[in-house]
Design an enzyme around this catalytic site. Structure first.
Site, short mmCIF file in Angstrom:
data_model
loop_
_atom_site.label_atom_id
_atom_site.label_comp_id
_atom_site.label_asym_id
_atom_site.label_seq_id
_atom_site.Cartn_x
_atom_site.Cartn_y
_atom_site.Cartn_z
N GLU A 135 12.49 -3.94 -3.84
CA GLU A 135 11.52 -4.17 -4.92
C GLU A 135 12.23 -4.07 -6.28
O GLU A 135 12.09 -4.93 -7.14
CB GLU A 135 10.38 -3.15 -4.84
CG GLU A 135 9.37 -3.32 -5.96
CD GLU A 135 8.18 -2.36 -5.87
OE1 GLU A 135 8.22 -1.44 -5.02
OE2 GLU A 135 7.24 -2.54 -6.65
N GLY A 162 0.83 -1.21 0.00
CA GLY A 162 0.00 0.00 0.00
C GLY A 162 0.86 1.25 0.00
O GLY A 162 1.02 1.90 1.05
N TYR A 163 1.42 1.59 -1.15
CA TYR A 163 2.26 2.78 -1.28
C TYR A 163 1.51 3.88 -2.04
O TYR A 163 1.17 4.91 -1.49
CB TYR A 163 3.55 2.43 -2.03
CG TYR A 163 4.71 1.98 -1.17
CD1 TYR A 163 4.51 1.18 -0.06
CD2 TYR A 163 6.01 2.33 -1.48
CE1 TYR A 163 5.58 0.76 0.72
CE2 TYR A 163 7.10 1.92 -0.72
CZ TYR A 163 6.87 1.13 0.39
OH TYR A 163 7.93 0.72 1.14
C1 LIG Z 1 1.81 -3.08 -13.02
C2 LIG Z 1 1.86 -2.11 -11.88
C3 LIG Z 1 1.80 -2.58 -10.58
C4 LIG Z 1 1.84 -1.69 -9.51
N1 LIG Z 1 1.73 -2.19 -8.24
C5 LIG Z 1 1.72 -1.34 -7.18
C6 LIG Z 1 1.52 -1.84 -5.85
O1 LIG Z 1 1.38 -3.03 -5.62
N2 LIG Z 1 1.49 -0.95 -4.84
C7 LIG Z 1 1.64 0.38 -5.03
O2 LIG Z 1 1.62 1.12 -4.06
N3 LIG Z 1 1.82 0.89 -6.28
C8 LIG Z 1 1.84 0.06 -7.35
N4 LIG Z 1 1.99 0.56 -8.64
C9 LIG Z 1 2.04 2.00 -8.82
C10 LIG Z 1 3.37 2.57 -9.24
O3 LIG Z 1 4.30 2.51 -8.18
C11 LIG Z 1 3.11 4.01 -9.70
O4 LIG Z 1 2.28 3.95 -10.85
C12 LIG Z 1 4.39 4.73 -10.04
O5 LIG Z 1 5.12 4.99 -8.89
C13 LIG Z 1 4.12 6.06 -10.79
O6 LIG Z 1 3.22 6.84 -10.10
P1 LIG Z 1 1.95 7.46 -10.85
O7 LIG Z 1 1.24 6.36 -11.54
O8 LIG Z 1 1.19 8.27 -9.86
O9 LIG Z 1 2.55 8.42 -11.97
P2 LIG Z 1 3.08 9.89 -11.77
O10 LIG Z 1 3.95 9.96 -10.59
O11 LIG Z 1 1.93 10.82 -11.83
O12 LIG Z 1 3.96 10.07 -13.06
C14 LIG Z 1 3.42 10.45 -14.33
C15 LIG Z 1 4.57 10.67 -15.29
O13 LIG Z 1 5.38 11.78 -14.84
C16 LIG Z 1 6.73 11.39 -14.71
N5 LIG Z 1 7.35 12.04 -13.56
C17 LIG Z 1 6.80 12.20 -12.32
N6 LIG Z 1 7.66 12.82 -11.51
C18 LIG Z 1 8.79 13.05 -12.22
C19 LIG Z 1 10.04 13.67 -11.93
N7 LIG Z 1 10.31 14.16 -10.72
N8 LIG Z 1 10.96 13.73 -12.92
C20 LIG Z 1 10.71 13.23 -14.16
N9 LIG Z 1 9.53 12.64 -14.49
C21 LIG Z 1 8.59 12.55 -13.55
C22 LIG Z 1 6.70 9.87 -14.49
O14 LIG Z 1 7.91 9.25 -14.85
C23 LIG Z 1 5.54 9.48 -15.39
O15 LIG Z 1 5.97 9.33 -16.71
C24 LIG Z 1 1.96 -0.30 -9.74
C25 LIG Z 1 2.03 0.18 -11.05
C26 LIG Z 1 1.98 -0.71 -12.13
C27 LIG Z 1 2.04 -0.17 -13.51
#
Ligand SMILES: Cc1cc2nc3c(=O)[nH]c(=O)nc-3n(C[C@H](O)[C@H](O)[C@H](O)COP(=O)(O)OP(=O)(O)OC[C@H]3O[C@@H](n4cnc5c(N)ncnc54)[C@H](O)[C@@H]3O)c2cc1C
Length: 396
Positions: A248, A132-133
């Site tokens: 991870e 739950g992150y």
């Molecule tokens: C298959 C899958 C399984 C997952 N499983 C889990 C899970 O079990 N538990 C959990 O907690 N999460 C999970 N996630 C979530 C995952 O950790 C997040 O999707 C990821 O951290 C990106 O966050 P976001 O989707 O909010 O995108 P955002 O943070 O909104 O990013 C959107 C875009 O902006 C870019 N961006 C954002 N900040 C910056 C920066 N500072 N510099 C440059 N570029 C930037 C990103 O690279 C991306 O392209 C999962 C995701 C996937 C796809």
């Protein structure tokens, strides 16, 4: 005979006697994988037997201490076990977020009671964990998370929402980042564990582009959590959160998301594009597949070097971001090349015009799109490399 050679002989004999023949091949489709947990249904009784035998020996977590149910093996012995399993194509007895992510941080940060409570159940696959992150508005910028955790005297009360929680609908427990101080960003986060059956926890599956539904939106409404379930100090969760992300990324990278392309990509290309004197007929595609395989070889050598460094006592660190980034790219390249070689047959979703293998390839190609997002996006991993590996300045 050296101790290690004696261990190898013993291990080989034990695997020979205990690994059921049907467990000596790759996991065919994702439904064959064993994730364990209270409600897990084994499609094959041999898979249950294999898990029980490996779990009893602690070999699902070979290097964890024996007192917490682990195998108590040295890194060298664990390597021998890994090689001996690979020799007979033994599949992992258990896939587990508990083993890949939570267990290592519990070993580092949890108190004795927490270790004794949770680690043995992880090793035996009795409890399945989810992570739950992420929250809406807190993905890459994870420290913006808002799920509130209030001190109610004898317990904590949790309210908020997580998203993209992989397998939350199937997990028994969650390791969760919560906000315990709203005045400070990073220093206001704590790391708690709780049972997904606790009243007020609700997981709603979300469908992926690949058609499967491996993750959920997870809602918490007045969830009461015993205070003893906090790992580490109140407001000290960010350090644990970051360490867990390193584990991870290390695990994602070691698996290479299922491995870079081997000879099967060439075979697929020859099948669809045609062969010319035993080579892929299209010279441009042939060159790109060859380049991909060279990159894959370089990647696997780098992973081995990083493993050796870890063995030398350096442990996990920000450098795993390099590997996570490269692993994601390689796996995506592999599937791009595969569907390109398959032509229109690589675009099948369902129906009689496509074989099961073609449909599986198309869905795996779509699934691979998530590789550069899960476990930290590629951009964010490049930022980690720039700042924490190369020591470049943060101009933000
Ligand atoms: C298959 C899958 C399984 C997952 N499983 C889990 C899970 O079990 N538990 C959990 O907690 N999460 C999970 N996630 C979530 C995952 O950790 C997040 O999707 C990821 O951290 C990106 O966050 P976001 O989707 O909010 O995108 P955002 O943070 O909104 O990013 C959107 C875009 O902006 C870019 N961006 C954002 N900040 C910056 C920066 N500072 N510099 C440059 N570029 C930037 C990103 O690279 C991306 O392209 C999962 C995701 C996937 C796809």
């Amino acid at each position: 005979m050296s101790d290690l050679e004696a261990f190898r002989a013993e291990t080989r004999a034990w695997l020979e006697a205990n690994c059921p023949p049907s467990m000596r091949r790759d996991i065919g489709d994702e439904n064959e994988a064993v994730w364990g947990g209270r409600n897990f249904t084994f499609r094959n009784p041999d898979a249950k037997l294999w898990l029980e035998r490996m779990g009893e020996r602690g070999w699902t977590a070979p290097t964890w201490p024996k007192e917490y149910g682990g195998g108590g093996l040295s890194r060298e012995e664990a390597k021998v076990l890994e090689r001996e399993m690979a020799r007979i194509k033994a599949r992992p007895a258990l896939l587990s977020f508990g083993i890949w992510m939570l267990g290592p941080v519990l070993l580092e940060y949890a108190n004795e009671e927490q270790k004794r409570e949770h680690l043995p159940k992880i090793v035996r696959g009795e409890i399945r964990w989810c992570q739950g992150y992420s929250e809406p508005g807190a993905g890459s910028d994870l420290a913006s998370l808002r799920t509130r955790c209030e001190d109610k005297g004898d317990h904590f009360l949790i309210n908020g929402q997580k998203i993209w929680t992989s397998y939350a609908d199937q997990a028994d427990w969650i390791f969760c980042l919560v906000r315990t101080d709203t005045a400070k960003k990073h220093e206001g986060i704590s790391f708690v564990l709780f049972d997904m059956k606790t009243p007020g926890v609700e997981a709603r599956p979300i469908k992926l582009i690949s058609g499967s539904s491996p993750f959920c939106e997870t809602f918490f409404t007045d969830v009461r959590v015993p205070k003893k379930n906090m790992v580490g100090k109140l407001n000290g969760g960010w350090e644990i959160a970051k360490r867990l992300l390193q584990y991870e990324r290390q695990n994602i990278s070691a698996s290479g998301f299922g491995g870079a392309a081997g000879p099967e990509l060439e075979e697929i290309a020859k099948h669809y594009v045609g062969a010319d004197n035993g080579r892929i007929a299209d010279p441009d595609l042939r060159a790109r597949i060859a380049a991909h395989r060279m990159e894959a070889k370089a990647f696997s050598l780098t992973v081995r070097r990083v493993e050796e460094e870890a063995k030398a006592g350096k442990g996990v660190g920000p450098a795993v971001s390099i590997i996570k980034y490269a692993a994601a790219k390689l796996n995506q390249d592999k599937f791009e090349l595969m569907v390109e070689a398959m032509g229109s047959q690589g675009l099948g979703w369902s129906g009689e015009g496509f074989s099961a293998g073609e449909i599986a390839a198309a869905r795996a190609w779509l699934r691979s799109k998530g590789n550069s997002i899960e476990g930290g996006t590629s951009e964010v991993n490049l930022n980690v490399v720039a700042k924490r590996v190369l020591g470049l300045l943060d101009h933000q």
